[in-house]
Write a protein that holds these residues in place. Structure first.
Motif, PDB file in Angstrom:
ATOM      1  N   ALA A   1       0.826  -1.199   0.000  1.00  0.00           N
ATOM      2  CA  ALA A   1       0.000   0.000   0.000  1.00  0.00           C
ATOM      3  C   ALA A   1       0.867   1.260   0.000  1.00  0.00           C
ATOM      4  O   ALA A   1       0.511   2.269  -0.621  1.00  0.00           O
ATOM      5  CB  ALA A   1      -0.939  -0.008   1.201  1.00  0.00           C
ATOM      6  N   CYS A   2       2.004   1.211   0.698  1.00  0.00           N
ATOM      7  CA  CYS A   2       2.933   2.348   0.670  1.00  0.00           C
ATOM      8  C   CYS A   2       3.476   2.577  -0.734  1.00  0.00           C
ATOM      9  O   CYS A   2       3.616   3.726  -1.178  1.00  0.00           O
ATOM     10  CB  CYS A   2       4.075   2.117   1.649  1.00  0.00           C
ATOM     11  N   LEU A   3       3.802   1.494  -1.439  1.00  0.00           N
ATOM     12  CA  LEU A   3       4.259   1.643  -2.822  1.00  0.00           C
ATOM     13  C   LEU A   3       3.166   2.266  -3.686  1.00  0.00           C
ATOM     14  O   LEU A   3       3.442   3.112  -4.543  1.00  0.00           O
ATOM     15  CB  LEU A   3       4.671   0.286  -3.391  1.00  0.00           C
ATOM     16  N   ASP A   4       1.906   1.853  -3.459  1.00  0.00           N
ATOM     17  CA  ASP A   4       0.795   2.452  -4.184  1.00  0.00           C
ATOM     18  C   ASP A   4       0.713   3.955  -3.924  1.00  0.00           C
ATOM     19  O   ASP A   4       0.480   4.752  -4.829  1.00  0.00           O
ATOM     20  CB  ASP A   4      -0.525   1.804  -3.764  1.00  0.00           C
ATOM     21  N   ALA A   5       0.919   4.342  -2.650  1.00  0.00           N
ATOM     22  CA  ALA A   5       0.845   5.751  -2.299  1.00  0.00           C
ATOM     23  C   ALA A   5       1.961   6.550  -2.967  1.00  0.00           C
ATOM     24  O   ALA A   5       1.745   7.670  -3.426  1.00  0.00           O
ATOM     25  CB  ALA A   5       0.904   5.914  -0.784  1.00  0.00           C
ATOM     26  N   VAL A   6       3.162   5.963  -3.022  1.00  0.00           N
ATOM     27  CA  VAL A   6       4.278   6.622  -3.705  1.00  0.00           C
ATOM     28  C   VAL A   6       3.922   6.875  -5.166  1.00  0.00           C
ATOM     29  O   VAL A   6       4.081   7.986  -5.697  1.00  0.00           O
ATOM     30  CB  VAL A   6       5.555   5.760  -3.597  1.00  0.00           C
ATOM     31  N   ARG A   7       3.384   5.858  -5.821  1.00  0.00           N
ATOM     32  CA  ARG A   7       3.028   5.997  -7.240  1.00  0.00           C
ATOM     33  C   ARG A   7       1.869   6.965  -7.426  1.00  0.00           C
ATOM     34  O   ARG A   7       1.853   7.772  -8.357  1.00  0.00           O
ATOM     35  CB  ARG A   7       2.672   4.625  -7.801  1.00  0.00           C
ATOM     36  N   GLY A   8       0.889   6.870  -6.509  1.00  0.00           N
ATOM     37  CA  GLY A   8      -0.257   7.755  -6.618  1.00  0.00           C
ATOM     38  C   GLY A   8       0.112   9.216  -6.464  1.00  0.00           C
ATOM     39  O   GLY A   8      -0.558  10.103  -7.004  1.00  0.00           O
ATOM     40  N   GLY A   9       1.183   9.503  -5.747  1.00  0.00           N
ATOM     41  CA  GLY A   9       1.646  10.879  -5.573  1.00  0.00           C
ATOM     42  C   GLY A   9       2.592  11.342  -6.657  1.00  0.00           C
ATOM     43  O   GLY A   9       3.164  12.436  -6.557  1.00  0.00           O
ATOM     44  N   GLY A  10       2.792  10.518  -7.674  1.00  0.00           N
ATOM     45  CA  GLY A  10       3.676  10.899  -8.766  1.00  0.00           C
ATOM     46  C   GLY A  10       5.091  10.393  -8.614  1.00  0.00           C
ATOM     47  O   GLY A  10       5.980  10.777  -9.382  1.00  0.00           O
ATOM     48  N   GLY A  11       5.328   9.529  -7.616  1.00  0.00           N
ATOM     49  CA  GLY A  11       6.656   8.960  -7.420  1.00  0.00           C
ATOM     50  C   GLY A  11       6.936   7.826  -8.377  1.00  0.00           C
ATOM     51  O   GLY A  11       6.127   7.514  -9.263  1.00  0.00           O
ATOM     52  N   PRO A  12       8.068   7.161  -8.221  1.00  0.00           N
ATOM     53  CA  PRO A  12       8.475   6.128  -9.175  1.00  0.00           C
ATOM     54  C   PRO A  12       7.548   4.919  -9.141  1.00  0.00           C
ATOM     55  O   PRO A  12       7.034   4.520  -8.098  1.00  0.00           O
ATOM     56  CB  PRO A  12       9.888   5.757  -8.714  1.00  0.00           C
ATOM     57  N   THR A  13       7.356   4.324 -10.308  1.00  0.00           N
ATOM     58  CA  THR A  13       6.619   3.062 -10.398  1.00  0.00           C
ATOM     59  C   THR A  13       7.536   1.873 -10.168  1.00  0.00           C
ATOM     60  O   THR A  13       7.056   0.753  -9.965  1.00  0.00           O
ATOM     61  CB  THR A  13       5.950   2.930 -11.772  1.00  0.00           C
ATOM     62  N   ASP A  14       8.830   2.096 -10.175  1.00  0.00           N
ATOM     63  CA  ASP A  14       9.830   1.051  -9.934  1.00  0.00           C
ATOM     64  C   ASP A  14      10.129   1.021  -8.434  1.00  0.00           C
ATOM     65  O   ASP A  14      10.671   1.979  -7.871  1.00  0.00           O
ATOM     66  CB  ASP A  14      11.092   1.373 -10.735  1.00  0.00           C
ATOM     67  N   HIS A  15       9.779  -0.087  -7.759  1.00  0.00           N
ATOM     68  CA  HIS A  15       9.954  -0.140  -6.305  1.00  0.00           C
ATOM     69  C   HIS A  15      11.411  -0.042  -5.883  1.00  0.00           C
ATOM     70  O   HIS A  15      11.707   0.320  -4.750  1.00  0.00           O
ATOM     71  CB  HIS A  15       9.327  -1.408  -5.725  1.00  0.00           C
ATOM     72  N   THR A  16      12.353  -0.370  -6.790  1.00  0.00           N
ATOM     73  CA  THR A  16      13.765  -0.279  -6.432  1.00  0.00           C
ATOM     74  C   THR A  16      14.241   1.170  -6.356  1.00  0.00           C
ATOM     75  O   THR A  16      15.369   1.427  -5.930  1.00  0.00           O
ATOM     76  CB  THR A  16      14.654  -1.048  -7.426  1.00  0.00           C
ATOM     77  N   MET A  17      13.392   2.113  -6.766  1.00  0.00           N
ATOM     78  CA  MET A  17      13.740   3.524  -6.676  1.00  0.00           C
ATOM     79  C   MET A  17      13.016   4.214  -5.520  1.00  0.00           C
ATOM     80  O   MET A  17      12.965   5.436  -5.455  1.00  0.00           O
ATOM     81  CB  MET A  17      13.462   4.220  -8.006  1.00  0.00           C
ATOM     82  N   VAL A  18      12.447   3.412  -4.603  1.00  0.00           N
ATOM     83  CA  VAL A  18      11.932   3.938  -3.338  1.00  0.00           C
ATOM     84  C   VAL A  18      13.074   3.812  -2.336  1.00  0.00           C
ATOM     85  O   VAL A  18      13.415   2.721  -1.883  1.00  0.00           O
ATOM     86  CB  VAL A  18      10.688   3.157  -2.882  1.00  0.00           C
ATOM     87  N   TRP A  19      13.682   4.943  -1.977  1.00  0.00           N
ATOM     88  CA  TRP A  19      15.011   4.943  -1.370  1.00  0.00           C
ATOM     89  C   TRP A  19      14.995   5.210   0.133  1.00  0.00           C
ATOM     90  O   TRP A  19      15.745   6.065   0.627  1.00  0.00           O
ATOM     91  CB  TRP A  19      15.893   5.988  -2.064  1.00  0.00           C
ATOM     92  N   TRP A  20      14.174   4.501   0.880  1.00  0.00           N
ATOM     93  CA  TRP A  20      14.255   4.633   2.340  1.00  0.00           C
ATOM     94  C   TRP A  20      15.618   4.166   2.830  1.00  0.00           C
ATOM     95  O   TRP A  20      16.312   3.399   2.165  1.00  0.00           O
ATOM     96  CB  TRP A  20      13.177   3.783   3.001  1.00  0.00           C
ATOM     97  N   ASP A  21      15.977   4.579   4.043  1.00  0.00           N
ATOM     98  CA  ASP A  21      17.265   4.178   4.612  1.00  0.00           C
ATOM     99  C   ASP A  21      17.347   2.672   4.857  1.00  0.00           C
ATOM    100  O   ASP A  21      18.439   2.100   4.892  1.00  0.00           O
ATOM    101  CB  ASP A  21      17.518   4.918   5.933  1.00  0.00           C
ATOM    102  N   ALA A  22      16.206   2.043   5.086  1.00  0.00           N
ATOM    103  CA  ALA A  22      16.121   0.583   5.137  1.00  0.00           C
ATOM    104  C   ALA A  22      14.848   0.193   4.392  1.00  0.00           C
ATOM    105  O   ALA A  22      13.832   0.877   4.513  1.00  0.00           O
ATOM    106  CB  ALA A  22      16.076   0.069   6.574  1.00  0.00           C
ATOM    107  N   ARG A  23      14.912  -0.890   3.628  1.00  0.00           N
ATOM    108  CA  ARG A  23      13.751  -1.252   2.820  1.00  0.00           C
ATOM    109  C   ARG A  23      13.784  -2.738   2.488  1.00  0.00           C
ATOM    110  O   ARG A  23      14.858  -3.351   2.456  1.00  0.00           O
ATOM    111  CB  ARG A  23      13.751  -0.460   1.511  1.00  0.00           C
ATOM    112  N   PRO A  24      12.629  -3.338   2.215  1.00  0.00           N
ATOM    113  CA  PRO A  24      12.633  -4.670   1.626  1.00  0.00           C
ATOM    114  C   PRO A  24      13.177  -4.594   0.202  1.00  0.00           C
ATOM    115  O   PRO A  24      12.890  -3.645  -0.527  1.00  0.00           O
ATOM    116  CB  PRO A  24      11.147  -5.063   1.618  1.00  0.00           C
ATOM    117  N   GLN A  25      13.972  -5.563  -0.174  1.00  0.00           N
ATOM    118  CA  GLN A  25      14.437  -5.676  -1.558  1.00  0.00           C
ATOM    119  C   GLN A  25      13.857  -6.981  -2.095  1.00  0.00           C
ATOM    120  O   GLN A  25      14.457  -8.053  -2.023  1.00  0.00           O
ATOM    121  CB  GLN A  25      15.966  -5.668  -1.605  1.00  0.00           C
ATOM    122  N   ALA A  26      12.618  -6.862  -2.610  1.00  0.00           N
ATOM    123  CA  ALA A  26      11.826  -8.043  -2.943  1.00  0.00           C
ATOM    124  C   ALA A  26      12.503  -8.919  -3.989  1.00  0.00           C
ATOM    125  O   ALA A  26      12.473 -10.151  -3.901  1.00  0.00           O
ATOM    126  CB  ALA A  26      10.438  -7.617  -3.425  1.00  0.00           C
TER     127      ALA A  26
END
Length: 377
Positions: A222-247
């Motif tokens: 759902a967080c990835l959906d929110a990032v995309r919905g706000g105009g952020g990247p559609t590629d989850h590998t470009m969601v750059w939190w300091d720690a993140r799942p790398q699916a």
């Protein structure tokens, strides 16, 4: 899970459970500098044409004055560090070959630090690839300031539930990890006043910093959906939190520690990160630290390094004391983790850089960084 609003596609497939639980993989970004002047050398294309390791082990990053060296996922931090040393040696050998190329660029030396201490603002050339063209379009001049280098630590996990609990656990200790790993006090030829000036550089990018607390994998999606919905990247590998799942790798990734000059420090921080992941997979966070407390603690760790006061059990605590308490709680036997006590006792990378600068000015600091990186090869 079906597509949510703004997803632009299905949720990312994951590989959790495919590898060995709690395996560790390391990635370090290394600067390339002129062998004589020790200023940035934009020669990654030429250097990578001469390396012997596969592109899985050494490849481009965003900048032509930088390469990324990687380990395979392995069972011990010591094995991963040995593979980084092998990658440094290969990059150093290929860089030395450039000096003899006719015609060709000058030779290149590798240098490991969060930022080049003396690089000029906008002395940047980007790798020509579809991915980095997208990054440039999105980030504009932000990515053209100066190359920056991080140490990335991947820990393999058995399933998505473990990934969520591990990320929540790492989140609690991000300020401490940032302070231990701070290794970029100088920028653009002067002391920034920060232990990690790189932290100030990367915080200008959107989506950086402390990740949200996750209840479960569905909330992560759902967080990835929110990032995309706000105009952020559609590629989850470009969601750059300091720690993140790398699916796609089946790991949780600690992303934003400065690159370490000494591989012993890199190994110590990696061992600590893996021990934290193990702890919280077995005993998940019960009462997550407030977001604002961690944001301010992360800034203080980037500014003050080992001298920082950070959030710990509801109030500010000296980082050194928090580290000792965490190590006692972990009871970890990994020999690499003993290096954390050395960092606490003798200083982190920022402390060593400032000592080198006091002794030899900027030329002495650059030589210290180049020679310190070369010791690992």
């Amino acid at each position: 899970m079906s597509e949510g609003p703004g997803t632009g596609g299905p949720p990312p497939p994951h590989r959790f459970g495919e590898g060995q639980p709690f395996s560790v993989g390391l990635e370090e970004e290394l600067l390339l500098v002129d062998a004589e002047t020790l200023q940035l050398a934009h020669v990654a294309d030429e250097l990578l044409a001469r390396v012997q390791l596969s592109r899985d082990r050494i490849d481009h990053e965003a900048f032509l004055a930088e390469v990324e060296v990687r380990s395979e996922p392995v069972g011990s931090v010591g094995q991963a560090v040995a593979q980084l040393a092998e990658g440094r040696a290969d990059a150093a050998r290929a860089g030395a070959e450039l000096a003899g190329a006719e015609p060709g660029p000058v030779g290149a030396t590798i240098m490991s630090a969060g930022l080049h201490p003396d690089a000029r603002l906008f002395d940047v050339e980007l790798v020509q690839s579809e991915r980095y063209e997208r990054v440039e379009q999105q980030m504009q001049g932000l990515i053209k300031r100066t190359p920056e280098c991080a140490l990335h630590i991947h820990v393999g996990l058995p399933d998505t539930d473990a990934a969520v609990t591990a990320m929540n656990g790492l989140r609690e200790w991000l300020p401490l990890l940032h302070g231990l790993g701070a290794n970029s006090p100088f920028w653009f030829g002067v002391d920034s006043g920060m232990a990690s000036s790189r932290a100030a550089v990367i915080r200008a990018y959107p989506g950086r910093g402390i990740p949200p607390v996750m209840r479960d994998w569905e909330q992560y999606l759902a967080c990835l959906d929110a990032v995309r919905g706000g105009g952020g990247p559609t590629d989850h590998t470009m969601v750059w939190w300091d720690a993140r799942p790398q699916a796609r790798l089946g790991t949780v990734e600690l992303r934003e520690v400065d690159a370490q000059t000494e591989l012993t420090s890199a190994g110590a921080i990696a061992a600590l990160a893996r021990a934290i992941v193990r702890l919280y997979v077995e005993d998940p966070v019960n009462k997550p630290a407030p977001e604002q407390a961690l944001h301010w603690s992360s800034f203080r760790a980037a500014r003050d390094g080992l001298e920082a006061d950070i959030y710990c059990d509801g109030s500010p605590c000296p980082l050194r004391e928090a580290t000792k308490a965490l190590l006692a709680r972990l009871g970890e036997t990994d020999p690499e983790i003993e290096g954390i006590e050395r960092i606490v006792r003798e200083g982190n990378g920022a402390d060593r850089q400032r000592a080198a600068h006091r002794e030899g000015g900027m030329p002495g600091l650059l030589r210290y960084l180049a020679d310190g990186t070369a010791k690992a090869v």
